[in-house]
Write an enzyme that holds these catalytic residues in place. Structure first.
Site, PDB file in Angstrom:
ATOM      1  CB  ILE A 144      39.418  46.832  45.213  1.00 47.54           C
ATOM      2  CG1 ILE A 144      40.898  47.167  45.169  1.00 47.54           C
ATOM      3  CG2 ILE A 144      38.588  47.936  44.575  1.00 47.54           C
ATOM      4  CD1 ILE A 144      41.530  47.203  43.837  1.00 47.54           C
ATOM      5  CG  ASP A 181      57.687  44.226  37.749  1.00 49.74           C
ATOM      6  OD1 ASP A 181      56.557  43.722  37.775  1.00 49.74           O
ATOM      7  OD2 ASP A 181      58.294  44.553  38.778  1.00 49.74           O
ATOM      8  CE  LYS A 229      41.574  41.764  36.207  1.00 52.42           C
ATOM      9  NZ  LYS A 229      40.237  41.624  36.798  1.00 52.42           N
ATOM     10  CE1 TYR A 258      46.716  42.731  36.646  1.00 55.89           C
ATOM     11  CE2 TYR A 258      45.155  41.101  37.465  1.00 55.89           C
ATOM     12  CZ  TYR A 258      45.523  42.423  37.261  1.00 55.89           C
ATOM     13  OH  TYR A 258      44.683  43.429  37.668  1.00 55.89           O
ATOM     14  N   GLY A 318      37.344  40.936  49.202  1.00 61.06           N
ATOM     15  CA  GLY A 318      38.731  41.233  48.816  1.00 61.06           C
ATOM     16  C   GLY A 318      39.123  42.661  49.175  1.00 61.06           C
ATOM     17  CG  ASN A 373      50.026  50.208  40.674  1.00 59.37           C
ATOM     18  OD1 ASN A 373      49.886  50.428  39.470  1.00 59.37           O
ATOM     19  ND2 ASN A 373      50.757  49.223  41.142  1.00 59.37           N
ATOM     20  N   PRO A 406      60.312  39.399  36.789  1.00 59.02           N
ATOM     21  CG  PRO A 406      60.858  37.153  36.493  1.00 59.02           C
ATOM     22  CD  PRO A 406      60.752  38.225  37.550  1.00 59.02           C
ATOM     23  CB  SER A 432      40.718  31.791  47.114  1.00 62.34           C
ATOM     24  OG  SER A 432      40.560  32.974  46.321  1.00 62.34           O
ATOM     25  CE1 TYR A 456      40.276  47.468  40.514  1.00 62.44           C
ATOM     26  CE2 TYR A 456      39.129  49.138  39.240  1.00 62.44           C
ATOM     27  CZ  TYR A 456      39.098  48.028  40.059  1.00 62.44           C
ATOM     28  OH  TYR A 456      37.919  47.456  40.445  1.00 62.44           O
ATOM     29  CG  PHE A 487      35.620  44.147  42.974  1.00 61.92           C
ATOM     30  CD1 PHE A 487      34.392  44.425  43.562  1.00 61.92           C
ATOM     31  CD2 PHE A 487      36.396  45.217  42.551  1.00 61.92           C
ATOM     32  CE1 PHE A 487      33.946  45.721  43.730  1.00 61.92           C
ATOM     33  CE2 PHE A 487      35.953  46.534  42.724  1.00 61.92           C
ATOM     34  CZ  PHE A 487      34.736  46.777  43.316  1.00 61.92           C
ATOM     35  CB  SER A 543      44.628  45.811  35.488  1.00 66.13           C
ATOM     36  OG  SER A 543      45.936  46.174  35.862  1.00 66.13           O
TER      37      SER A 543
END
Ligand code: WQD
Length: 355
Positions: free
Chosen positions: A20, A303, A161, A157, A18, A187, A301, A42, A185, A89, A133
């Site tokens: 990172i 954010d 986490k 999401y 991926g 960004n 939506p 994926s 993290y 990750f 995150s």
């Protein structure tokens, strides 16, 4: 296969192909680690690991195409290799997509983590660096936010986490030999300075910088700025952008600190400065020497207005601090975009020279 008490030397990297994860593989290979990489491809391709090998000048190590939720396949990997520590990750990370497909996000992100934890404990592996995150802070802004900020996730999401961190904390309370370092993290953005590795999402990018890169390259017509009426300096949302190379150097530092002792420790990874969407557009326009046309549209939506780190805890504990700024991120991102106009598509060679 139990891990010795000393610093890890063989590290299993989930999601190693991926964005990172692949940059982390380069960083760990450069520092002499032996790697085992698992990825379901994926959201990536074997070509990424071929690039990792080209940069590192050595084989990436054993590579297994699998979904971390597949306990049987994952267990077979631990049967074959003496794993000292795991860097996890593998997860889905798009805020917008998580609003549309919450069950899939919980299954992949939480289910993947519990599957990994069960397999680790079956094999006597108790040291984990976890990819978390800042999204879990939710509307806590404007910040800067430290690790004591209460978690108020505003999307699945971020909630996934936060749930993982709570599971990890409970396990560490009950397992005297477990060590978990959870890195929140802000960004991550940018690319490896060689231009061989970068952020190449499938289809339309969710994240800001890869989208801006594709607009600058003319691959997309214009950037939609999600909201011009946020309570920020210029009305567009503010985030704490962190170079992906700084991010992965922090992961290598974390591996060095697994030996500090059992228990769970949580650290923010950020630069401590906010950049608005329009700041990023201006910085990218300067780095690429290209126009970046945009239009301001409705908010996305899930954010939030602002997420900026107080990352002083990790500097106090480990001496780590980021050394690259937004201009470096844009320059490195643009170099990757120019060398890979269609991303990794095309040269689909498999790692270790296998076709
Ligand atoms: C940044 C800002 C958008 C795209 C991140 C990532 C991921 C994960 C969670 C760690 C926001 C705006 C974006 C676009 C835009 N972090 N934007 N137009 O939302 O902070 O979430 O944190 O694992 O890195 O999901 O990052 O890059 O999606 O958005 O205006 O086309 O750019 O609204 O304000 P975000 P992002």
């Amino acid at each position: 296969t139990r891990s010795g008490p000393g610093p890890p030397s063989t590290v299993l990297v989930t999601g190693g192909a991926g964005f990172i994860g692949s940059h982390a593989c380069v960083e760990l290979l450069d520092h002499g680690y032996e790697l085992i990489v698992v990825d379901d491809y994926s959201h990536s391709t074997p070509e990424v690991l071929t690039r990792v090998e080209r940069i590192a000048g050595r084989f990436v190590g054993a590579v297994y195409e699998l979904d971390v939720r597949d306990r049987r396949s994952l267990s077979a990997v631990f049967d074959r290799h003496a794993v000292d520590a795991v860097v996890h990750f593998a997860a889905h990370k798009a805020v917008g997509a998580s609003m549309r497909r919450p069950a899939e996000y919980y299954d992949t992100n939480v289910g993947g983590t519990t599957s990994l934890l069960g397999t680790m404990h079956e094999h006597g592996v108790h040291r984990l660096v976890f990819s978390s995150s800042c999204a879990l802070y939710g509307e806590a802004g404007p910040g800067p936010l430290d690790e004591s900020t209460p978690a108020r996730p505003t999307n699945p999401y971020a909630a996934s986490k936060w749930l993982c961190e709570q599971i990890l904390a409970d396990i560490c309370r009950r397992c005297p030999e477990c060590t978990v370092l959870s890195l929140r993290y802000f960004n991550p953005a940018g690319a490896h300075p060689s231009g061989l590795l970068g952020e190449d999402p499938r289809g339309e990018p969710d994240n800001l910088m890869p989208y801006v890169a594709q607009v600058a390259a003319g691959r997309r017509k214009l950037l939609r700025v999600f909201g011009g009426d946020w309570p920020t300096r210029d009305g567009t949302a503010v985030r704490d952008y962190l170079h992906v190379m700084d991010t992965v150097e922090a992961h290598r530092t974390a591996l060095d600190h697994l030996v500090d002792g059992p228990g769970m420790r949580v650290f923010n990874l950020g630069v401590g400065r906010g950049s608005s969407v329009l700041d990023v557009v201006a910085a990218y326009r300067h780095a690429a020497g290209r126009e970046v046309p945009y239009e301001i549209v409705a908010r996305r939506p899930g954010d939030v207005a602002e997420l900026v780190a107080d990352a002083s805890a990790v500097e106090r504990a480990w001496g780590w601090r980021p050394t690259r700024d937004l201009a470096d991120m844009c320059r490195d991102s643009w170099r990757f975009q120019q060398l890979n106009p269609q991303g990794y598509a095309g040269s689909a060679r498999r790692p270790n020279g296998r076709r």
